[in-house]
Design an enzyme around this catalytic site. Structure first.
Site, PDB file in Angstrom:
ATOM      1  N   THR A  75       0.794  -1.234   0.000  1.00 47.19           N
ATOM      2  CA  THR A  75       0.000   0.000   0.000  1.00 47.19           C
ATOM      3  C   THR A  75       0.825   1.282   0.000  1.00 47.19           C
ATOM      4  OG1 THR A  75      -1.858  -1.082   1.036  1.00 47.19           O
ATOM      5  CG2 THR A  75      -1.727   1.297   1.310  1.00 47.19           C
ATOM      6  N   LYS A 156      -7.022   4.756   5.339  1.00 44.39           N
ATOM      7  CA  LYS A 156      -5.652   4.501   5.788  1.00 44.39           C
ATOM      8  C   LYS A 156      -4.842   5.800   5.788  1.00 44.39           C
ATOM      9  CE  LYS A 156      -5.281  -0.193   3.842  1.00 44.39           C
ATOM     10  NZ  LYS A 156      -4.492  -1.091   2.986  1.00 44.39           N
ATOM     11  N   ASP A 157      -4.084   6.033   6.841  1.00 45.87           N
ATOM     12  CA  ASP A 157      -3.227   7.227   6.891  1.00 45.87           C
ATOM     13  C   ASP A 157      -2.286   7.275   5.687  1.00 45.87           C
ATOM     14  OD1 ASP A 157      -1.254   5.258   7.771  1.00 45.87           O
ATOM     15  OD2 ASP A 157      -2.024   5.524   9.793  1.00 45.87           O
ATOM     16  N   ASP A 299      -9.245  -3.544   0.191  1.00 48.78           N
ATOM     17  CA  ASP A 299      -8.036  -4.260   0.618  1.00 48.78           C
ATOM     18  C   ASP A 299      -8.313  -5.119   1.845  1.00 48.78           C
ATOM     19  OD1 ASP A 299      -5.023  -4.655   0.484  1.00 48.78           O
ATOM     20  OD2 ASP A 299      -5.223  -3.829   2.494  1.00 48.78           O
ATOM     21  N   ASP A 346      -3.231   0.425  -5.841  1.00 43.48           N
ATOM     22  CA  ASP A 346      -1.890   0.513  -5.254  1.00 43.48           C
ATOM     23  C   ASP A 346      -1.113  -0.799  -5.372  1.00 43.48           C
ATOM     24  OD1 ASP A 346      -3.660  -0.690  -3.501  1.00 43.48           O
ATOM     25  OD2 ASP A 346      -2.729   0.151  -1.709  1.00 43.48           O
ATOM     26  N   HIS A 347      -1.796  -1.873  -5.767  1.00 39.39           N
ATOM     27  CA  HIS A 347      -1.211  -3.216  -5.969  1.00 39.39           C
ATOM     28  C   HIS A 347      -2.382  -4.151  -6.216  1.00 39.39           C
ATOM     29  CE1 HIS A 347      -2.788  -4.087  -2.015  1.00 39.39           C
ATOM     30  NE2 HIS A 347      -2.209  -2.995  -1.583  1.00 39.39           N
ATOM     31  N   HIS A 478      -0.368  -9.811  -0.713  1.00 40.62           N
ATOM     32  CA  HIS A 478       0.305  -9.250  -1.884  1.00 40.62           C
ATOM     33  C   HIS A 478       1.659  -8.750  -1.454  1.00 40.62           C
ATOM     34  CE1 HIS A 478      -0.716  -5.364  -0.069  1.00 40.62           C
ATOM     35  NE2 HIS A 478      -1.891  -5.889   0.186  1.00 40.62           N
TER      36      HIS A 478
HETATM   37 ZN    ZN Z   1      -2.996  -1.510  -0.481  1.00 41.87          ZN
HETATM   38 ZN    ZN Z   2      -3.184  -5.162   1.577  1.00 45.41          ZN
END
Ligand code: ZN
Ligand code: ZN
Ligand code: ZN
Length: 538
Positions: A75, A156-157, A299, A346-347, A478
């Protein structure tokens, strides 16, 4: 005369104005869907509405072979890459957490001990972009156009902070403790009034009052496998990973962080985005503003249930509705064709081994770590390894010197040991630039290396293999350089974007460079991506 009309018609068929040095979008919306693999667009296509993902794909420009070009695909690293237009070797965000050789402790990507939390008491807000080594597209925008407003939001920060970098007006993220949006003193002394009033609405508590049931009858989820599966994870207090997930009964054991593991976390963020756009008056004049929105629940849910689950299908169908609603709002608030969207991830994520036929399984992670230590003890009579994390080995330089060895010879032997280990297929000495194994993975290892923050030796297990950590708790993960982790959507839509599709491979680091070209401003200061603008304006 006839000709002129025809030309006029042709130029405007697509509806959107082309970019020019004078003409810019009023608002750029950078959307990141955490853990969204590229195949999710086609997989659920028939089930999406006309106005969400389909609107972007049908009316926008989709790069169908967009990839991350480094490991670890995590991330923090992905969000930093989206913002800076480069890879960890340049932007320095080498993992979510990396090992620091000086303090001998783990460092969290956006931790900052010099700031204080805003909107919460305690540690949830002790964050800033300070660890980034490159500036971002929005940093360059602020330099060229100080009146542009820039905001980053996410549950998420790291998802809120990293895409927008150092000079954002604010980043806001979710506090599990409070169940509302917070920030840090890096950006402000106290939360704006509108954030306080949004927080006071107690939306999280309201969302969690109803169970999570499927949006449509459960038998229509034919793109997914059965609901009950032993290899799926469960919430604390839940006995089976099946619908309906009885959220009201789970709050006590899971706290208000529970919402992150449900599709309602995305709804919460989409609501917050709309309120931000209204209250901060984004896109209200000719000066381009930017909002980065990173949806995180995809996620958390993907980790727990995996890509073949009904849970993840339901999550994407609901996110599609969130997007459709957001786009309609943007049409009204900013004006259709006045804003530009880029949507990416992000992935990706690995399939759960049980779903993958072939020689794919879990490896014993602790057994593997023990074997490395045993190798060192047997070969050298002591432990020369300081840390193993993120598929990287950090050597103990002091111990190596004391033994009158060189790191070069230890690394050579370590590579041999690793490559003989069952199902481990690539290993690299990062400083010596010796990599044995999959050449594409080797390339991604070099791109992911930060000399101060990364390990000395990188390794990669065979494609599809997962740590047995996931076997024990259920779900998947991941971080590899394989396609399932690197191949994600990249779709452009709106002001200046022609409809189209491109199969040629491009990189996610190209986004920030392309955005800079859209604004005719300098690239982020360590950017290595290529501009995709010529494709978008064809
Ligand atoms: Zn992520
Ligand atoms: Zn993740
Ligand atoms: Zn299930």
């Amino acid at each position: 005369m006839k000709h002129k009309i025809l030309i006029l018609l042709l130029c405007c068929l697509n509806g959107f104005t082309a970019f020019s040095i004078e003409e810019k979008p009023k608002l750029i919306i950078m959307i990141t869907v955490d853990q969204m693999r590229h195949d999710y667009i086609a997989k659920y296509w028939d089930r999406y509405t006309e106005d969400g993902f389909k609107r972007l794909v049908n009316k926008g420009f989709s790069f169908d072979n967009a990839n991350f070009s480094y490991v670890p695909t995590m991330t923090a690293v992905g969000h930093a890459t989206i913002g800076t237009g480069t890879t960890p070797v340049h932007h320095g965000i080498a993992a979510n957490n990396w090992y620091d050789r000086i303090t001998k402790k783990e460092v969290y990507c956006v931790s900052d001990s010099t700031v204080t939390s805003v909107g919460v008491i305690g540690g949830d807000g002790l964050h800033s972009p300070r660890n980034l080594k490159s500036n971002t597209f929005t940093d360059q925008l602020k330099l060229s156009s100080p009146k542009s407003k820039v905001f980053g939001i996410s549950l998420k920060d790291r998802g809120a902070i990293l895409p927008v970098g150092f000079s954002a007006d604010a980043a806001f993220w979710y506090s599990n403790k409070k169940g509302h949006f917070i920030s840090s003193s890096y950006y402000m002394e106290e939360l704006p009034n509108w954030v306080n009033s949004t927080n006071a609405k107690k939306r999280v508590e309201a969302f969690l009052q109803t169970p999570w049931s499927t949006l449509y009858p459960i038998e229509t989820y034919t793109a997914s496998s059965q609901d009950q599966a032993d290899f799926e994870g469960v919430f604390n207090g839940e006995t089976t990973p099946t619908f309906p997930h009885m959220l009201p009964n789970l709050i006590k054991e899971n706290g208000l962080g529970l919402i992150k593991g449900t599709p309602f976390g995305n709804s919460l963020l989409a609501n917050f985005a709309k309120e931000l756009i209204v209250n901060e008056e984004l896109g209200s004049d000719e000066i381009t503003d930017v909002i980065s929105i990173s949806f995180s629940s995809t996620d958390y849910i993907g980790h727990m249930y995996g890509p073949q689950s009904i849970e993840i299908e339901d999550t994407y169908l609901r996110l599609d509705l969130n997007l459709s609603n957001l786009f309609e709002f943007l049409d009204q608030q900013i004006g259709e064709g006045q804003y530009t969207i880029v949507l990416t991830a992000d992935h990706g994520v690995a399939d759960i081994p049980a779903h993958v036929k072939g020689s794919v399984d879990y490896y014993d992670y602790n057994g593997f770590k023990d074997a490395i230590l045993e190798w060192s003890n047997q070969n050298y009579g002591l432990n020369l390894v300081e840390e193993i994390t993120n598929n990287q080995v950090y050597l103990n330089y002091e111990a190596i010197t004391n033994q009158q060895l060189t790191t070069k010879e230890v690394k050579e032997e370590l590579l041999q040991f690793l490559l003989n280990y069952p199902n481990l297929t690539s290993a690299a000495d990062m400083i010596g630039r010796v990599c044995i194994g999959d050449a594409a993975v080797c390339e991604r290892m070099y791109n992911g290396f930060d000399p101060k923050r990364s390990g000395d030796v990188f390794y990669s297990f065979q494609a599809g293999w997962l740590s047995d950590y996931y076997q024990k708790r259920g779900g998947t993960g991941h971080s590899t350089g394989y396609k399932y982790d690197t191949h994600v959507p990249m779709i452009w839509y709106g002001f200046g974007i022609n409809a189209g599709r491109e199969m040629q491979e491009v990189a996610i680091k190209d986004i920030a460079v392309t955005l800079s070209d859209i604004q005719s401003i300098p690239y982020p200061n360590r950017a290595t991506g290529n501009s995709l603008l010529p494709h978008l304006q064809k």
